[in-house]
Design an enzyme around this catalytic site. Sequence first.
Site, PDB file in Angstrom:
ATOM      1  N   ARG A 184      -2.108  -0.910 -13.151  1.00  0.00           N
ATOM      2  CA  ARG A 184      -1.752  -2.296 -12.833  1.00  0.00           C
ATOM      3  C   ARG A 184      -0.401  -2.356 -12.126  1.00  0.00           C
ATOM      4  O   ARG A 184       0.537  -1.635 -12.504  1.00  0.00           O
ATOM      5  CB  ARG A 184      -1.727  -3.150 -14.102  1.00  0.00           C
ATOM      6  CG  ARG A 184      -3.101  -3.234 -14.750  1.00  0.00           C
ATOM      7  CD  ARG A 184      -3.297  -4.429 -15.653  1.00  0.00           C
ATOM      8  NE  ARG A 184      -4.569  -4.291 -16.354  1.00  0.00           N
ATOM      9  CZ  ARG A 184      -5.771  -4.567 -15.839  1.00  0.00           C
ATOM     10  NH1 ARG A 184      -5.863  -5.051 -14.615  1.00  0.00           N
ATOM     11  NH2 ARG A 184      -6.876  -4.381 -16.544  1.00  0.00           N
ATOM     12  N   ASP A 185      -0.335  -3.229 -11.090  1.00  0.00           N
ATOM     13  CA  ASP A 185       0.925  -3.430 -10.381  1.00  0.00           C
ATOM     14  C   ASP A 185       1.936  -4.049 -11.334  1.00  0.00           C
ATOM     15  O   ASP A 185       1.606  -4.943 -12.117  1.00  0.00           O
ATOM     16  CB  ASP A 185       0.699  -4.331  -9.161  1.00  0.00           C
ATOM     17  CG  ASP A 185       1.862  -4.271  -8.188  1.00  0.00           C
ATOM     18  OD1 ASP A 185       1.690  -3.730  -7.088  1.00  0.00           O
ATOM     19  OD2 ASP A 185       2.960  -4.774  -8.539  1.00  0.00           O
ATOM     20  N   ILE A 186       3.167  -3.587 -11.254  1.00  0.00           N
ATOM     21  CA  ILE A 186       4.217  -4.052 -12.161  1.00  0.00           C
ATOM     22  C   ILE A 186       4.628  -5.504 -11.865  1.00  0.00           C
ATOM     23  O   ILE A 186       5.182  -6.179 -12.731  1.00  0.00           O
ATOM     24  CB  ILE A 186       5.433  -3.099 -12.069  1.00  0.00           C
ATOM     25  CG1 ILE A 186       6.280  -3.175 -13.340  1.00  0.00           C
ATOM     26  CG2 ILE A 186       6.266  -3.339 -10.823  1.00  0.00           C
ATOM     27  CD1 ILE A 186       7.324  -2.079 -13.449  1.00  0.00           C
ATOM     28  N   ASN A 212      -0.860  -1.320   2.850  1.00  0.00           N
ATOM     29  CA  ASN A 212       0.295  -1.563   3.710  1.00  0.00           C
ATOM     30  C   ASN A 212       0.715  -0.244   4.345  1.00  0.00           C
ATOM     31  O   ASN A 212       0.740   0.803   3.688  1.00  0.00           O
ATOM     32  CB  ASN A 212       1.456  -2.145   2.897  1.00  0.00           C
ATOM     33  CG  ASN A 212       1.201  -3.575   2.470  1.00  0.00           C
ATOM     34  OD1 ASN A 212       0.642  -4.361   3.241  1.00  0.00           O
ATOM     35  ND2 ASN A 212       1.585  -3.925   1.257  1.00  0.00           N
ATOM     36  N   GLU A 259       6.651  -0.377   0.621  1.00  0.00           N
ATOM     37  CA  GLU A 259       7.857  -0.048  -0.159  1.00  0.00           C
ATOM     38  C   GLU A 259       7.766   1.344  -0.783  1.00  0.00           C
ATOM     39  O   GLU A 259       8.795   1.985  -1.003  1.00  0.00           O
ATOM     40  CB  GLU A 259       8.052  -1.071  -1.291  1.00  0.00           C
ATOM     41  CG  GLU A 259       8.340  -2.475  -0.811  1.00  0.00           C
ATOM     42  CD  GLU A 259       8.331  -3.495  -1.950  1.00  0.00           C
ATOM     43  OE1 GLU A 259       7.993  -3.113  -3.091  1.00  0.00           O
ATOM     44  OE2 GLU A 259       8.664  -4.651  -1.685  1.00  0.00           O
ATOM     45  N   VAL A 260       6.555   1.748  -1.133  1.00  0.00           N
ATOM     46  CA  VAL A 260       6.362   3.046  -1.789  1.00  0.00           C
ATOM     47  C   VAL A 260       5.553   3.930  -0.841  1.00  0.00           C
ATOM     48  O   VAL A 260       4.418   3.585  -0.474  1.00  0.00           O
ATOM     49  CB  VAL A 260       5.625   2.893  -3.138  1.00  0.00           C
ATOM     50  CG1 VAL A 260       5.433   4.263  -3.789  1.00  0.00           C
ATOM     51  CG2 VAL A 260       6.411   1.963  -4.072  1.00  0.00           C
ATOM     52  N   HIS A 291      -1.320   3.856  -1.291  1.00  0.00           N
ATOM     53  CA  HIS A 291      -1.917   3.104  -2.401  1.00  0.00           C
ATOM     54  C   HIS A 291      -2.693   1.926  -1.837  1.00  0.00           C
ATOM     55  O   HIS A 291      -2.242   1.261  -0.908  1.00  0.00           O
ATOM     56  CB  HIS A 291      -0.854   2.619  -3.391  1.00  0.00           C
ATOM     57  CG  HIS A 291       0.294   1.910  -2.747  1.00  0.00           C
ATOM     58  ND1 HIS A 291       1.328   2.583  -2.119  1.00  0.00           N
ATOM     59  CD2 HIS A 291       0.568   0.591  -2.612  1.00  0.00           C
ATOM     60  CE1 HIS A 291       2.188   1.703  -1.632  1.00  0.00           C
ATOM     61  NE2 HIS A 291       1.746   0.489  -1.906  1.00  0.00           N
ATOM     62  N   HIS A 319      -3.984  -1.777  -2.710  1.00  0.00           N
ATOM     63  CA  HIS A 319      -3.863  -2.920  -3.613  1.00  0.00           C
ATOM     64  C   HIS A 319      -5.260  -3.515  -3.778  1.00  0.00           C
ATOM     65  O   HIS A 319      -5.877  -3.917  -2.782  1.00  0.00           O
ATOM     66  CB  HIS A 319      -2.958  -4.001  -3.020  1.00  0.00           C
ATOM     67  CG  HIS A 319      -1.542  -3.597  -2.791  1.00  0.00           C
ATOM     68  ND1 HIS A 319      -0.512  -3.992  -3.617  1.00  0.00           N
ATOM     69  CD2 HIS A 319      -0.971  -2.852  -1.811  1.00  0.00           C
ATOM     70  CE1 HIS A 319       0.631  -3.510  -3.162  1.00  0.00           C
ATOM     71  NE2 HIS A 319       0.387  -2.824  -2.058  1.00  0.00           N
TER      72      HIS A 319
HETATM   73  P1  AMP Z   1       3.805  -1.716  -1.050  1.00  0.00           P
HETATM   74  O1  AMP Z   1       4.707  -2.843  -0.642  1.00  0.00           O
HETATM   75  O2  AMP Z   1       2.446  -1.787  -0.434  1.00  0.00           O
HETATM   76  O3  AMP Z   1       4.480  -0.357  -0.870  1.00  0.00           O
HETATM   77  O4  AMP Z   1       3.547  -1.927  -2.604  1.00  0.00           O
HETATM   78  C1  AMP Z   1       4.253  -1.276  -3.619  1.00  0.00           C
HETATM   79  C2  AMP Z   1       3.811  -1.924  -4.911  1.00  0.00           C
HETATM   80  O5  AMP Z   1       4.207  -1.090  -5.987  1.00  0.00           O
HETATM   81  C3  AMP Z   1       4.425  -3.299  -5.164  1.00  0.00           C
HETATM   82  O6  AMP Z   1       3.379  -4.266  -5.284  1.00  0.00           O
HETATM   83  C4  AMP Z   1       5.211  -3.116  -6.468  1.00  0.00           C
HETATM   84  O7  AMP Z   1       5.155  -4.247  -7.312  1.00  0.00           O
HETATM   85  C5  AMP Z   1       4.500  -1.918  -7.076  1.00  0.00           C
HETATM   86  N1  AMP Z   1       5.288  -1.127  -8.018  1.00  0.00           N
HETATM   87  C6  AMP Z   1       6.561  -0.695  -7.854  1.00  0.00           C
HETATM   88  N2  AMP Z   1       6.932   0.031  -8.927  1.00  0.00           N
HETATM   89  C7  AMP Z   1       5.874   0.071  -9.779  1.00  0.00           C
HETATM   90  C8  AMP Z   1       5.627   0.673 -11.055  1.00  0.00           C
HETATM   91  N3  AMP Z   1       6.565   1.398 -11.674  1.00  0.00           N
HETATM   92  N4  AMP Z   1       4.419   0.483 -11.627  1.00  0.00           N
HETATM   93  C9  AMP Z   1       3.468  -0.259 -11.012  1.00  0.00           C
HETATM   94  N5  AMP Z   1       3.631  -0.841  -9.802  1.00  0.00           N
HETATM   95  C10 AMP Z   1       4.818  -0.679  -9.192  1.00  0.00           C
END
Ligand code: AMP
Length: 116
Positions: A30-32, A88, A96-97, A101, A103
Amino acid sequence: MTSDCLFCRIVAGEIPATVVHETDTTLAFRDIAPKAPVHVLVIPKAHHTDVVEIAKADPGLAGQVLAACAAVAEAEGLPEGGFRVIFNVGRNAGQEVFHVHAHVLGGRPLGPMVMA
Ligand code: AMP
């Protein structure tokens, strides 16, 4: 495993996550900061930066990520009402990551695909 990658650290069990689905090659949690009643991230356990890179480097694994998205959607009861799968990629998309991944979003009408 890349030690400075947040999602590699989740795969390694170093950072907690609410896991909802797992295969030999994929993990879903689950997304945080959920943007919908159901907001699950589906990742390959192996490190790949984004969907373009994984599609070139290991298209079979990319397909396994998509299959995991479908399994998550089924398990969360999303197919009947419909849902959205988003990858993304890069700066304009707000990635961001940098561990690829998907969504998986649903549980309510999601509105326009691209926010103004
Ligand atoms: P993106 O902007 O596509 O890179 O999405 C990164 C997603 O990772 C965001 O929706 C964040 O809320 C989610 N996220 C960041 N840290 C964590 C975590 N520790 N556990 C679960 N989701 C996370």
